[in-house]
Design a protein around this motif. Structure first.
Motif, PDB file in Angstrom:
ATOM      1  N   THR A 156       0.878  -1.166   0.000  1.00 56.41           N
ATOM      2  CA  THR A 156       0.000   0.000   0.000  1.00 56.41           C
ATOM      3  C   THR A 156       0.913   1.212   0.000  1.00 56.41           C
ATOM      4  OG1 THR A 156      -1.724  -1.181   1.176  1.00 56.41           O
ATOM      5  CG2 THR A 156      -1.765   1.217   1.328  1.00 56.41           C
ATOM      6  N   PHE A 157       1.392   1.525  -1.156  1.00 60.26           N
ATOM      7  CA  PHE A 157       2.346   2.625  -1.215  1.00 60.26           C
ATOM      8  C   PHE A 157       1.626   3.947  -1.069  1.00 60.26           C
ATOM      9  CE2 PHE A 157       4.394  -0.597  -4.084  1.00 60.26           C
ATOM     10  CZ  PHE A 157       5.260  -1.044  -3.103  1.00 60.26           C
ATOM     11  N   GLN A 158       2.177   4.782  -0.220  1.00 60.58           N
ATOM     12  CA  GLN A 158       1.619   6.125  -0.105  1.00 60.58           C
ATOM     13  C   GLN A 158       2.043   6.984  -1.288  1.00 60.58           C
ATOM     14  OE1 GLN A 158       2.143   7.856   3.874  1.00 60.58           O
ATOM     15  NE2 GLN A 158       2.354   5.774   4.647  1.00 60.58           N
ATOM     16  N   HIS A 184       4.104   6.392  -5.203  1.00 56.19           N
ATOM     17  CA  HIS A 184       4.678   5.441  -6.155  1.00 56.19           C
ATOM     18  C   HIS A 184       5.263   6.265  -7.296  1.00 56.19           C
ATOM     19  CE1 HIS A 184       3.890   1.133  -7.946  1.00 56.19           C
ATOM     20  NE2 HIS A 184       5.115   1.534  -8.152  1.00 56.19           N
ATOM     21  N   PHE A 236       7.440   6.746 -10.728  1.00 57.50           N
ATOM     22  CA  PHE A 236       7.829   6.060 -11.958  1.00 57.50           C
ATOM     23  C   PHE A 236       8.837   6.914 -12.721  1.00 57.50           C
ATOM     24  CE2 PHE A 236       3.750   4.288 -10.802  1.00 57.50           C
ATOM     25  CZ  PHE A 236       3.927   2.925 -11.024  1.00 57.50           C
ATOM     26  N   ARG A 261       7.452   3.330  -3.338  1.00 57.02           N
ATOM     27  CA  ARG A 261       8.200   2.493  -4.279  1.00 57.02           C
ATOM     28  C   ARG A 261       8.580   3.309  -5.503  1.00 57.02           C
ATOM     29  NH1 ARG A 261       9.358  -2.907  -4.600  1.00 57.02           N
ATOM     30  NH2 ARG A 261       9.788  -3.743  -6.680  1.00 57.02           N
ATOM     31  N   ASN A 287       9.821   2.813  -9.448  1.00 53.75           N
ATOM     32  CA  ASN A 287       9.843   1.806 -10.514  1.00 53.75           C
ATOM     33  C   ASN A 287      10.268   2.394 -11.841  1.00 53.75           C
ATOM     34  OD1 ASN A 287       7.291   0.067  -8.967  1.00 53.75           O
ATOM     35  ND2 ASN A 287       8.886  -1.057 -10.029  1.00 53.75           N
ATOM     36  N   VAL A 298       7.166  10.662 -12.804  1.00 56.49           N
ATOM     37  CA  VAL A 298       5.800  10.985 -12.383  1.00 56.49           C
ATOM     38  C   VAL A 298       5.540  10.355 -11.021  1.00 56.49           C
ATOM     39  CG1 VAL A 298       4.792   9.101 -13.776  1.00 56.49           C
ATOM     40  CG2 VAL A 298       3.336  10.985 -13.032  1.00 56.49           C
ATOM     41  N   TYR A 322       2.810   9.280  -8.224  1.00 60.05           N
ATOM     42  CA  TYR A 322       1.412   8.963  -7.917  1.00 60.05           C
ATOM     43  C   TYR A 322       1.257   8.781  -6.424  1.00 60.05           C
ATOM     44  CZ  TYR A 322      -0.289   8.557 -12.649  1.00 60.05           C
ATOM     45  OH  TYR A 322      -0.711   8.861 -13.926  1.00 60.05           O
ATOM     46  N   PRO A 323       0.063   8.990  -5.861  1.00 59.43           N
ATOM     47  CA  PRO A 323      -1.225   9.088  -6.541  1.00 59.43           C
ATOM     48  C   PRO A 323      -1.575  10.485  -7.044  1.00 59.43           C
ATOM     49  CG  PRO A 323      -1.576   9.151  -4.192  1.00 59.43           C
ATOM     50  CD  PRO A 323      -0.103   8.953  -4.401  1.00 59.43           C
ATOM     51  N   GLN A 328      -0.179  12.278  -9.285  1.00 60.99           N
ATOM     52  CA  GLN A 328       0.157  12.476 -10.693  1.00 60.99           C
ATOM     53  C   GLN A 328       0.808  13.836 -10.930  1.00 60.99           C
ATOM     54  OE1 GLN A 328      -1.601  12.578 -15.230  1.00 60.99           O
ATOM     55  NE2 GLN A 328      -2.882  11.508 -13.766  1.00 60.99           N
ATOM     56  N   TRP A 354       3.939  15.560 -12.626  1.00 60.71           N
ATOM     57  CA  TRP A 354       4.919  15.280 -13.682  1.00 60.71           C
ATOM     58  C   TRP A 354       6.133  16.192 -13.515  1.00 60.71           C
ATOM     59  CZ3 TRP A 354       4.108  11.545 -17.502  1.00 60.71           C
ATOM     60  CH2 TRP A 354       2.830  11.001 -17.549  1.00 60.71           C
ATOM     61  N   HIS A 393      -4.980  18.700 -13.903  1.00 62.82           N
ATOM     62  CA  HIS A 393      -5.550  17.748 -12.935  1.00 62.82           C
ATOM     63  C   HIS A 393      -5.158  18.089 -11.504  1.00 62.82           C
ATOM     64  CE1 HIS A 393      -1.625  16.355 -14.267  1.00 62.82           C
ATOM     65  NE2 HIS A 393      -1.487  15.763 -13.114  1.00 62.82           N
TER      66      HIS A 393
END
Lengths: 131, 131
Positions: free
Chosen positions: A11-13, A15, A17, A58, A60, A75, A77-78, A80, A82, A115
């Motif tokens: 349950t990543f707070q 994440h 990428f 995490r 990735n 990016v 998340y949650p 989003q 950029w 967003h």
């Protein structure tokens, strides 16, 4: 033979990428990998480990995030958020200010992120209270 | 030579990551790639294209999401819904029910997702109203 039969879904707070897409060296769009994104990813993972937050966060690899011209693209998340033109020198700031502190690193943000609705702060990471 | 000097950052309403991590064939944890995740990713991208939602949704490769034993692993952001044991046969349902319809595909969900706080519906994709 030992069998592991129970797995907890993470349950990543947050994440994160990092684009590691590679294009031919002469491709007009360039690519994040050619700009050194694997090193940025490694530094990000190392920084998260050093701060003891690998349970909460995490990092990735990601395939092409389609922002090649402004890469290295990251990016988060949650929310989003950029980031563009990310270098090794930016990793600690992204980790400490955004990933742990919950405030975006405005100077690295790509433009046009409607967003987010203008939000620049998303709350600190919740960390377990140690005894 | 044409130069593109203006780029809009994508504002994906949903961003889907498919683990394509590969481990040696005899690795005890297995790997998503060995289970066919590149084909699942391709089918996902094709399904999004067929439904005309590639502006609103992106599907990407991801590095190891650490759920190897229950792969093929797919995670959908921003809600962070984790799916496991995903096969080609599941792609249309994930796209139509969750990615477009906003309701999770419960039968594919990995257990222990406390961050969802029990929520199983997150709202339909917002699509432009065509004239």
């Amino acid at each position: 033979m030992r069998r592991v039969s129970f797995f907890l879904v993470p349950t990543f707070q947050r994440h994160v990428f990092v684009c590691v897409n590679e294009r031919p060296p002469d491709h007009p769009r360039g690519s994040c990998k050619a700009k050194g994104s694997p090193e940025v990813r490694d530094a990000l993972k190392k920084a998260l480990k050093a701060r003891g937050v690998t349970t909460e966060v995490r990092a990735n690899n990601a395939g092409c995030l389609d922002q090649c011209e402004t890469g290295i693209t990251v990016v988060v998340y949650p929310e989003q958020v950029w980031y563009g033109h990310v270098t090794l020198a930016d990793v600690d700031e992204i980790v400490d200010r955004h990933i742990i502190g919950g405030e975006v690193v405005e100077r690295l943000m790509l433009p046009d992120q409607p967003h987010l609705e203008g939000r620049r702060a998303f709350g600190r990471l919740h960390l377990p209270v140690l005894p």
